[in-house]
Motif scaffolding. Sequence first.
Motif, PDB file in Angstrom:
ATOM      1  N   ALA A  75      19.017  11.052 -39.902  1.00 14.67           N
ATOM      2  CA  ALA A  75      18.423  11.667 -41.071  1.00 14.67           C
ATOM      3  C   ALA A  75      17.704  12.941 -40.680  1.00 14.67           C
ATOM      4  CB  ALA A  75      17.459  10.685 -41.739  1.00 14.67           C
ATOM      5  N   GLY A  76      17.956  14.003 -41.440  1.00 14.92           N
ATOM      6  CA  GLY A  76      17.272  15.260 -41.186  1.00 14.92           C
ATOM      7  C   GLY A  76      17.906  16.108 -40.130  1.00 14.92           C
ATOM      8  N   SER A 118      20.854   5.149 -40.633  1.00 16.74           N
ATOM      9  CA  SER A 118      20.439   6.538 -40.405  1.00 16.74           C
ATOM     10  C   SER A 118      18.956   6.567 -40.061  1.00 16.74           C
ATOM     11  CB  SER A 118      20.705   7.388 -41.657  1.00 16.74           C
ATOM     12  OG  SER A 118      22.077   7.440 -41.952  1.00 16.74           O
ATOM     13  N   ASP A 170      15.330   7.669 -39.037  1.00 22.26           N
ATOM     14  CA  ASP A 170      14.582   8.907 -39.191  1.00 22.26           C
ATOM     15  C   ASP A 170      14.309   9.515 -37.821  1.00 22.26           C
ATOM     16  OD1 ASP A 170      11.901  10.513 -39.466  1.00 22.26           O
ATOM     17  OD2 ASP A 170      12.659  10.268 -41.509  1.00 22.26           O
ATOM     18  N   GLU A 171      14.314  10.836 -37.770  1.00 15.77           N
ATOM     19  CA  GLU A 171      14.073  11.505 -36.484  1.00 15.77           C
ATOM     20  C   GLU A 171      12.739  11.098 -35.866  1.00 15.77           C
ATOM     21  OE1 GLU A 171      14.487  15.702 -37.127  1.00 15.77           O
ATOM     22  OE2 GLU A 171      16.576  15.671 -36.487  1.00 15.77           O
ATOM     23  N   ARG A 172      11.767  10.766 -36.715  1.00 15.49           N
ATOM     24  CA  ARG A 172      10.449  10.393 -36.191  1.00 15.49           C
ATOM     25  C   ARG A 172      10.489   9.075 -35.426  1.00 15.49           C
ATOM     26  NH1 ARG A 172       7.342  10.903 -41.831  1.00 15.49           N
ATOM     27  NH2 ARG A 172       9.342   9.927 -42.400  1.00 15.49           N
ATOM     28  N   SER A 173      11.538   8.283 -35.635  1.00 19.45           N
ATOM     29  CA  SER A 173      11.647   7.003 -34.923  1.00 19.45           C
ATOM     30  C   SER A 173      12.422   7.125 -33.616  1.00 19.45           C
ATOM     31  CB  SER A 173      12.327   5.961 -35.814  1.00 19.45           C
ATOM     32  OG  SER A 173      13.707   6.252 -35.979  1.00 19.45           O
TER      33      SER A 173
END
Length: 306
Positions: free
Chosen positions: A2-3, A86, A88-91
């Motif tokens: 995602a992102g 998908s 999240d990039e933060r994960s």
Amino acid sequence: MAGADADDALLVLTAMLLTPARFPSVLGDDYVAACAALALEPYEEGYGLVLGQDGEGARWTVVVDDVSLVAVAIAAWDCGMAHDLSPDERSVVCALPGWPLALTVAAPGVPAPHDPETDGLGPAPLAPPDPESWGPAQRRLGADEIAERWALWREQIDDAVFVRPDGERRGEAAEGTGSDGAGSENSGEPGSGSGEEPGSGSTVGGGGAEPGAPAAGRHPGVRRALSEAVAYTRTPPPPGRIRSVFASADTRTLRVDGPGWSMVARTDDIALILLDEEPGAVLPVGRGPALPGLLEALDALAPHPV
């Protein structure tokens, strides 16, 4: 992810958990060793591993800390349901080149899977073990295969070939117990039903089962494995050395590993042991009076995730 930009997006092919209760055995004998293989801290919460390809077809293993997200996706896929994974990039904890296991699928519309060009920077690409050789990784993968296909393996083993120390054949007999109370192993030739002398087992190798390789009866490696398994009940081993999964209403399947050995067992049945020094051999351990208590104690030490 995602992102992510289209050129950098990961085309997800599969995923797996890296937790004390469930992790890819190919990486190590326990959770701590598996994390070390990926240069990760062995946090109790664990990680998710997402395997896929980038827009150029390169293999990547993306490590995320959103374990629940990955667990939900795996559960859906196991039920035959479509599910978009998908993270999240933060994960994202890190992205490692390569895959630790060989995959038989590939992303459509991109070049064939290949290792990314890293110009010698960062870690070497992950790679599956050589299926034509035998070592700790292949031994653990072989044990995993048996655990997943227990019924198929169990039907190859004739209880009549288990032999007591006095030579009497008895379906439920294991050899006599030693001072550690663990008992010892009796190898028999699976599928023969002939009552031949003990000393033959089935074999695993390259992820597949092949019957008929010889294995020494009363193998000292099996006695060592049982002794170390008993020691686990006195001094708990690192997380992940003992894993337990649901088999039926009253039965669990155990996967136990140690230096040079792996055990697969059903809590209501026998145990099967694989050794580094016996390439591909599967050595049965008769149930007898001692094994049930050992399996019960090992199961009590294993995490039982909901």
